[in-house]
Design an enzyme around this catalytic site. Structure first.
Site, mmCIF file in Angstrom:
data_model
loop_
_atom_site.group_PDB
_atom_site.id
_atom_site.type_symbol
_atom_site.label_atom_id
_atom_site.label_comp_id
_atom_site.label_asym_id
_atom_site.label_seq_id
_atom_site.Cartn_x
_atom_site.Cartn_y
_atom_site.Cartn_z
ATOM 1 C CE LYS A 288 5.242 3.534 16.008
ATOM 2 N NZ LYS A 288 5.272 2.520 14.929
ATOM 3 C CD GLU A 370 3.629 -2.043 0.317
ATOM 4 O OE1 GLU A 370 3.131 -1.745 1.413
ATOM 5 O OE2 GLU A 370 4.319 -1.255 -0.371
ATOM 6 N NE ARG A 398 1.643 1.746 -1.480
ATOM 7 C CZ ARG A 398 2.377 2.495 -0.655
ATOM 8 N NH1 ARG A 398 2.635 2.065 0.556
ATOM 9 N NH2 ARG A 398 2.871 3.628 -1.059
#
Length: 629
Positions: A288, A370, A398
């Site tokens: 990243k 979640e 969610r």
């Protein structure tokens, strides 16, 4: 390697020739390394001008080029999970000269957007949807006898969500021609990337191995149990040196891991597997922030950047609402050893860093999961712990079933600290403007919306000490700068606060909308109430305001449908109180990306918008007025 964001647009002679991926595929492969450098440089410059997600895109420059070089996009379909990494994709697919409009009204969307380009095959913004969507596309293509290929690119973080594994579990059963690419940029699944693993990855994706595997399957499938035995032997051998046994067991042909920054290896591997039938799984590892030194050193800190300002605005010394929550959590944890903090991969965003360091045994980051976060909290609460779930409004959507089924029905002591409950410049995928509506209808819950910093702290204590599920929702950023009461005393549940008394008009403000409502109330000599509680409402206050004013105005940064204004209307109807109502909130359409102040103005939720809406209601006889008697 770059160590700073350029102020002027860099020279990119090769990139400038790429208007579509067809132009990319016409290039000699020897030129692609130059294209990698130019694309990465241009990306760093672009995000510096506009702000936006940064590190993820830098990490997939080679992968993006390889995908568009090997596959015949847009006929072949690529689905980018979440979309944080999609800026290089946008640059290569005809939107290079529009990248300066990123996150601006009528500009380029900050995520892949269906309809923006034929190369954006599916709208994304929340994680872990790519495999499900790509599988659906592959099945639909097969139904229509199309020979195109479908690719899902998903990150290792997104792979932690249950939805991704639900999709993987279905892939083999659907027998779809689908390639899933796992972009592993945190080494969270596999650390086995030594020489043997690299060698084995090359073998697994080679044309010789793949052709022999398919040929052996045809022959051995005619002999009872022979293919099953051979397949098990292959899986055991692969399991010794690669981490893909799980995916093989799910029915995908696992290959990898390979270096996601080795462009030649990526292209060769993709060319070898692009025409394979059935579900394929390619594991690539990337870095990243690749190519930009500050991002490589701090991938979390450079996940998203603010644009470079010639005259940067002065940094506020005020604490953000997230800061208020983080400090309250540490203070309450010091008082109650049963408090636990839970977050679905939002440690920094929800300001849980101090808590995680001070109370590591009471801190749980469940990754992008979640649903699990909410039911984990429910399980803890059943056994007497006091969980606090720190979650963004848009992500709580969610876990709605878990909120109802696992927490509310059982009336468990779980506090939801709901951050980013407001309009956000990333647009409708991230704006938190539905939570009041979807929580207000749930029995047993109390729902609170603080108007300032001190109120936020007090309402968090109120929800924590409440016997049952509770939610405190607050916006991103700083409050008005009110002095903070440092104690942990709760407020009286369902009690609003009359800020000022006026004539004719009563404004009932919910949460952060109290601030613009204050100025409007002064201009129009209106009564003003800080409602604080969406559920339960202060019924006496509302009835008093309705009985003594000609117009009651409700103001909320939430959708109008089913929100706080709807709750006030329902109450007055039930009590048969005759009055006129004007409800202001987010209208019944998705508010697209812009600066939050502009988004509020579009919704008539800034000072001028609120005042104009009230004056229009008072002066216009053409507007239908809700009367209840």
């Amino acid at each position: 390697m770059f160590d700073k964001i350029p102020i002027e647009r860099p020279k990119t002679p090769l990139l400038d020739t790429i208007s579509t991926p067809a132009d990319l595929r016409a290039l000699d492969e020897k030129l692609l390394d130059q294209l990698v450098v130019e694309l990465r440089h241009f990306l760093i410059y672009t995000v510096g001008q506009t702000g936006g997600h940064f590190g993820a895109g830098l990490g997939v420059v080679e992968l993006t080029i390889a995908l568009h070089y090997v596959f015949s996009t847009p006929d072949d379909l690529i689905v980018w999970d979440v979309g944080h990494q999609a800026y290089p994709h946008k640059i290569l697919t005809g939107r290079r000269e529009e990248m300066h409009t990123l996150r601006k009204p009528d500009g380029i969307a900050p995520f892949p957007l269906l309809g923006e380009s034929p190369f954006d095959t599916f709208g994304v913004g929340h994680s872990s949807t790519s495999i499900s969507a790509a599988l659906g596309m592959a099945v639909a293509s097969r139904m229509q006898d199309r020979s195109n290929r479908t690719v899902a690119v998903i990150g290792d973080g997104a792979m932690t969500a249950g939805l991704a594994f639900e999709a993987l579990n279905h892939v083999a059963d659907a027998e779809a021609d689908l390639l899933v690419i796992l972009n592993d940029n945190a080494m969270s699944i596999s650390r086995n990337v030594g020489g043997l693993a690299k060698y084995f990855a090359r073998i697994l994706s080679s044309r010789l191995y793949l052709s022999m595997r398919e040929g052996s399957k045809k022959i051995l499938s005619r002999i009872p149990h022979a293919w099953e035995l051979a397949k098990k032997t292959e899986e055991h051998m692969k399991g010794m040196v690669v981490p893909g046994t799980l995916f093989d067991e799910l029915g995908l042909n696992y290959m990898g891991p390979i270096d996601g920054h080795d462009l030649k290896a990526l292209i060769n591997t993709l060319q070898n597997i692009k025409d394979l039938k059935g579900p394929q799984f390619l594991h690539v590892f990337t870095q990243k922030g690749k190519g930009y030194l500050p991002a490589e050193a701090s991938p979390v800190g450079t996940h998203s950047l603010s644009k470079i300002e010639k005259s940067p605005p002065k940094k506020s010394n005020l604490p953000s609402y997230s800061n208020i929550f983080g400090q309250w959590l540490c203070d309450m944890a010091a008082e109650d050893e049963l408090l636990v903090g839970i977050t679905p991969a939002m440690r920094e965003g929800s300001d849980l860093v101090d808590f995680s360091e001070q109370y590591p045994n009471r801190y749980f980051d469940v990754a992008i999961a979640e649903q699990h976060a909410v039911t984990l909290a429910a399980g803890m609460a059943v056994q007497g712990a006091k969980p606090v779930v720190a979650i963004y409004s848009t992500f709580l959507q969610r876990a709605y079933d878990q909120l109802i089924h696992d927490v509310a029905i059982q009336n468990l002591n779980v506090l939801f600290a709901i951050d980013r409950a407001c309009l956000l410049e990333d647009g409708p995928t991230h704006s938190g403007v539905f939570d009041l509506s979807f929580m207000r209808c749930i029995p047993n819950m109390i729902v609170m919306a603080p108007s300032d910093e001190s109120e936020a702290r007090q309402l968090l204590s109120t929800g924590y000490l409440y016997d049952g599920p509770a939610a405190v929702r607050y916006p991103r950023g700083t409050g008005p700068g009110e002095p903070i009461n440092r104690d942990l005393e709760p407020m009286a549940i369902g009690k609003a606060n009359l800020i000022r008394e006026g004539n004719t008009i009563a404004i009932l403000a919910f949460g952060a909308m109290l601030q613009p409502a204050k100025e409007v109330a002064e201009r129009l000599n209106a009564s003003l109430v800080d409602m604080r509680f969406v559920k339960p409402l202060d019924e006496k206050m509302i009835i008093d305001m309705a009985s003594n004013h000609d117009l009651v105005v409700t103001v909320e940064e939430n959708v109008l449908s089913g929100g706080a204004g709807s709750a006030v209307i329902e109450l007055l109807r039930h009590q048969q109180v005759k009055t006129e109502i004007l409800s202001l909130g987010v209208p019944d359409y998705f508010i697209h990306q812009d600066k939050p102040d502009n988004m509020l103005a579009e919704c008539k939720l800034d000072v001028e918008g609120i005042q104009t809406a009230i004056e229009n209601r008072l002066s216009s006889s053409a507007i239908t007025i809700a009367k209840f008697s």
